[in-house]
Design an enzyme around this catalytic site. Structure first.
Site, PDB file in Angstrom:
ATOM      1  N   GLU A 109     -12.331   2.096   1.893  1.00  0.00           N
ATOM      2  CA  GLU A 109     -12.404   2.376   3.336  1.00  0.00           C
ATOM      3  C   GLU A 109     -13.150   3.669   3.625  1.00  0.00           C
ATOM      4  O   GLU A 109     -13.132   4.154   4.750  1.00  0.00           O
ATOM      5  CB  GLU A 109     -10.997   2.383   3.962  1.00  0.00           C
ATOM      6  CG  GLU A 109     -10.001   3.271   3.252  1.00  0.00           C
ATOM      7  CD  GLU A 109      -8.591   3.158   3.809  1.00  0.00           C
ATOM      8  OE1 GLU A 109      -8.406   2.606   4.898  1.00  0.00           O
ATOM      9  OE2 GLU A 109      -7.669   3.646   3.136  1.00  0.00           O
ATOM     10  N   ARG A 121       0.852  -1.188   0.000  1.00  0.00           N
ATOM     11  CA  ARG A 121       0.000   0.000   0.000  1.00  0.00           C
ATOM     12  C   ARG A 121       0.889   1.240   0.000  1.00  0.00           C
ATOM     13  O   ARG A 121       1.852   1.310   0.772  1.00  0.00           O
ATOM     14  CB  ARG A 121      -0.884  -0.008   1.246  1.00  0.00           C
ATOM     15  CG  ARG A 121      -1.684   1.273   1.402  1.00  0.00           C
ATOM     16  CD  ARG A 121      -2.652   1.193   2.540  1.00  0.00           C
ATOM     17  NE  ARG A 121      -1.994   1.337   3.830  1.00  0.00           N
ATOM     18  CZ  ARG A 121      -2.630   1.217   4.993  1.00  0.00           C
ATOM     19  NH1 ARG A 121      -3.916   0.897   5.020  1.00  0.00           N
ATOM     20  NH2 ARG A 121      -1.990   1.377   6.131  1.00  0.00           N
ATOM     21  N   ASN A 151     -11.230  -1.124   9.175  1.00  0.00           N
ATOM     22  CA  ASN A 151     -10.927  -0.271  10.339  1.00  0.00           C
ATOM     23  C   ASN A 151     -11.422   1.147  10.062  1.00  0.00           C
ATOM     24  O   ASN A 151     -12.127   1.751  10.860  1.00  0.00           O
ATOM     25  CB  ASN A 151      -9.421  -0.236  10.626  1.00  0.00           C
ATOM     26  CG  ASN A 151      -8.818  -1.616  10.730  1.00  0.00           C
ATOM     27  OD1 ASN A 151      -9.531  -2.568  10.993  1.00  0.00           O
ATOM     28  ND2 ASN A 151      -7.526  -1.738  10.515  1.00  0.00           N
ATOM     29  N   ASP A 152     -11.023   1.669   8.905  1.00  0.00           N
ATOM     30  CA  ASP A 152     -11.475   3.018   8.568  1.00  0.00           C
ATOM     31  C   ASP A 152     -12.913   3.022   8.075  1.00  0.00           C
ATOM     32  O   ASP A 152     -13.656   3.964   8.350  1.00  0.00           O
ATOM     33  CB  ASP A 152     -10.546   3.645   7.520  1.00  0.00           C
ATOM     34  CG  ASP A 152      -9.318   4.252   8.181  1.00  0.00           C
ATOM     35  OD1 ASP A 152      -9.480   4.885   9.234  1.00  0.00           O
ATOM     36  OD2 ASP A 152      -8.209   4.061   7.669  1.00  0.00           O
ATOM     37  N   CYS A 204      -8.884  -6.394   4.202  1.00  0.00           N
ATOM     38  CA  CYS A 204      -7.613  -6.368   4.924  1.00  0.00           C
ATOM     39  C   CYS A 204      -7.737  -5.684   6.289  1.00  0.00           C
ATOM     40  O   CYS A 204      -6.776  -5.609   7.035  1.00  0.00           O
ATOM     41  CB  CYS A 204      -6.513  -5.727   4.094  1.00  0.00           C
ATOM     42  SG  CYS A 204      -6.799  -3.981   3.778  1.00  0.00           S
TER      43      CYS A 204
HETATM   44  C1  PEP Z   1      -8.156  -0.177   7.428  1.00  0.00           C
HETATM   45  O1  PEP Z   1      -8.452   1.006   7.501  1.00  0.00           O
HETATM   46  O2  PEP Z   1      -8.945  -1.114   7.623  1.00  0.00           O
HETATM   47  C2  PEP Z   1      -6.767  -0.579   7.101  1.00  0.00           C
HETATM   48  C3  PEP Z   1      -6.459  -1.817   6.828  1.00  0.00           C
HETATM   49  O3  PEP Z   1      -5.814   0.370   7.113  1.00  0.00           O
HETATM   50  P1  PEP Z   1      -5.208   1.058   8.433  1.00  0.00           P
HETATM   51  O4  PEP Z   1      -5.659   0.256   9.621  1.00  0.00           O
HETATM   52  O5  PEP Z   1      -3.725   1.045   8.263  1.00  0.00           O
HETATM   53  O6  PEP Z   1      -5.802   2.419   8.381  1.00  0.00           O
HETATM   54 MG    MG Z   2      -7.176   2.573   6.709  1.00  0.00          MG
END
Ligand code: PEP
Ligand code: MG
Length: 565
Positions: free
Chosen positions: A452, A354, A475-476, A523
């Protein structure tokens, strides 16, 4: 266990973590689990560096000069150690910065300036060093030569190091010399990257949230971790037990408790051994439907655990950790070497890297991002890359060059529009042309985006036609769909990644991605949630990318699903 079992002797009122009980010297505190498992070991409290430098008059100027000299020598030793470590872990180019820092500490101008301030003003060494750092960095910042201007951050960094030594702080704030349970208020990503991970048995923090980056690191390392534990400061140096599954820590356990947990630990190891039998098995349902099971990593050092856990590839390499580890932009060469190392070690297996996802909670001084009202909604990730294209192009060049050495995919974070993808493709084409003109070999990597943001979900049909793959960053996506700051521990109780809106967003993304011709993976941390594995499979997910330590339990869950039923 112990004569006063179950009796709560005292519960200080300022504690937010639930105080369970104290038996003899033993004290049990409840927190919130981030990663399961048991750790038994000595507790080491992470000491934040005290950045406030006070101006204090001193009586004995000579003694103060001697303090400075000792601190200078100690800082040199630390830098020599960091240089050796960097040489082993990331190579010569990255290690060079520590040599530059050592040269600064031998510089007579710097030394004399500190000595003069101490002598002329009968003032403490910390203050004199801090002022010298400010003076010299301002001088460098005003030079015409670009290289010299770049040294302004280095001289400040070096002087801060000496100030830390004078203030009695250790090199990284984690002073353990044996594998230990690390207790901290909270850890910034820039602090976690400097930790000697081989000495960390478990993370326990007062603040932070289950999707913060310390939490993600704990999952990557596969070690028990807790948040929301308000531990007493005198826990430092005592024995401790972390029960990540139950979400509790026991400070100063008695021998009977230690015995109980040693048995638990043994059982866990047995379970791990059983899962090891799945290491070389396919990630396939009972009725023969297979998906890809990849790993999330933060750097070259995590590849060993990817392979040990029988993962089929890397689904998310968070490249920003290369930037966080550095006191200046990592050069194209430094990045190229790191990416190539991962690709070579993965020996032809997929590696999805990424591009820079910095900003919000991941800050580096040299980017000068400044304070923002709402950093999670601010100037971050692809927004930085598309406006500071020199940073982006350097990374893309390093990635394309590395692509020659394996099976690379590149993905872009925080996408909100088709136009952004068009801009990215144009820049990528420019970089490819430069490499073609220079006769540099590369392969054509697969291109994907992180889904995201709700905008990307809603545009997923159009976006799916533009790219080879989607990777859903739950997550985001949870943070932006529910409007809940993922860092805010106060909102943990309503921060529900199983929220129907989040699950519907995932389903929509998978369906639309497929319509557009893109394969779709997950992810974010939710990808490792085995209570949802069947749901994701039924939605048609093509790939799950999880912390290396979760690989085998997710494979186990997939292998128990029968989609024909
Ligand atoms: C997410 O946002 O789910 C992600 C995999 O990226 P990060 O946790 O690094 O923001
Ligand atoms: Mg993220």
């Amino acid at each position: 266990m112990g004569a006063k079992a179950g009796i709560a002797v005292f519960a200080p009122v300022h504690w937010t973590g639930i105080f369970l009980s104290e038996k003899g010297e033993e004290m049990e505190l409840q927190g919130k689990s981030v990663f399961g498992g048991v750790a038994i070991g000595r507790i080491s409290i992470y000491k934040k560096k005290d950045n406030v430098v006070k101006r204090t008059k001193v009586d004995d100027v000579d003694a103060e000069l001697e303090r400075f000299e000792k601190a200078r020598v100690k800082a040199q030793e630390q830098l020599a150690g960091l240089h050796d470590k960097a040489m082993k872990e990331v190579g010569e180019a990255e290690a060079a910065v520590f040599e530059v820092h050592q040269m600064f500490l031998d510089d007579l101008d710097l030394i004399e300036q500190v000595q003069n301030i101490v002598k002329n003003e009968s003032i403490n060494a910390e203050y004199a060093v801090a002022r010298t750092g400010d003076n010299m960095s301002e001088m460098f910042a005003n030079m015409d030569d670009e290289y010299m201007r770049g040294r302004a951050a280095d001289v400040l960094d070096v002087c801060n190091r000496v100030v830390s030594v004078l203030q009695g702080a250790g090199d990284t704030g984690f002073t353990a010399t044996e594998p230990s349970i690390l207790l901290a208020d909270d850890l910034a990503p820039s602090e976690t990257v400097q930790l000697d991970k081989s000495l960390v048995l478990s993370f326990v923090t007062r603040h932070g949230s289950t999707s913060s980056h310390t939490a993600i690191l704990a999952r990557t390392m596969g070690i028990p971790a807790l948040i929301s534990v308000d531990y007493p400061e005198d826990a430092d140096g005592k024995m401790g037990i972390v029960d990540g599954t139950e979400g509790k820590i026991i400070i100063d356990p008695d021998s009977a408790t230690i015995e109980v947990y040693k048995k638990k630990l043994e059982k866990e190891l047995e379970k791990k051994k059983m899962l090891q039998e799945l290491k070389d098995k396919p990630t396939e349902t009972i009725d023969g439907h297979s998906i890809h099971l990849y790993s999330n990593i933060g750097g070259v050092g995590d590849v060993a655990s990817v392979l040990e856990n029988g993962s089929e590839g890397v689904g998310l390499f968070r490249s920003e950790f290369l930037y966080l580890e550095s006191s200046d932009f990592p050069s194209e060469e430094t990045q190229f070497k790191a990416y190539r190392t991962v690709l070579e070690n993965m020996a032809g297996k997929k590696v999805i890297i990424r591009t820079l996802d910095i900003g919000a909670d991941k800050q580096v001084d040299y980017l000068n991002l400044g304070d923002e009202e709402n950093p999670a909604l601010g100037y971050r990730a692809i927004r930085i890359c598309l406006t500071q294209q020199d940073i982006f192009k350097t990374q893309l060049r390093a990635l394309l060059r590395a692509s020659y050495y394996g099976n690379l995919g590149i993905m872009f974070p925080m996408i909100i529009s088709v136009d952004e993808v068009h801009q990215i493709k144009d820049i990528l084409a420019e970089v490819k042309k430069e490499l073609d003109d220079a006769g540099v070999q590369y392969k054509d990597p697969e291109i994907g985006i992180m889904v995201e943001t709700p905008a990307a979900v809603l545009l997923s049909e159009e976006l799916g036609k533009e790219v080879d793959f989607f990777s859903i960053g739950t997550n985001d996506l949870t943070q932006y769909t529910l409007a809940i700051d993922r860092q805010n521990a106060k909102l943990e109780n309503i921060n529900d990644p199983h929220h129907p809106a989040v699950l519907r967003a995932i389903q929509m993304t998978i369906e639309n991605g497929h319509k557009g011709g893109a394969w779709v993976g997950i992810c974010g941390e939710l990808g490792a949630d085995t209570t949802l594995t069947e749901t994701f499979l039924r939605m048609g997910v093509d790939e799950l990318s999880v912390s290396p330590g979760r690989t085998l339990s997710v494979r186990d869950a997939v292998r128990k699903v029968d989609l024909s039923k």
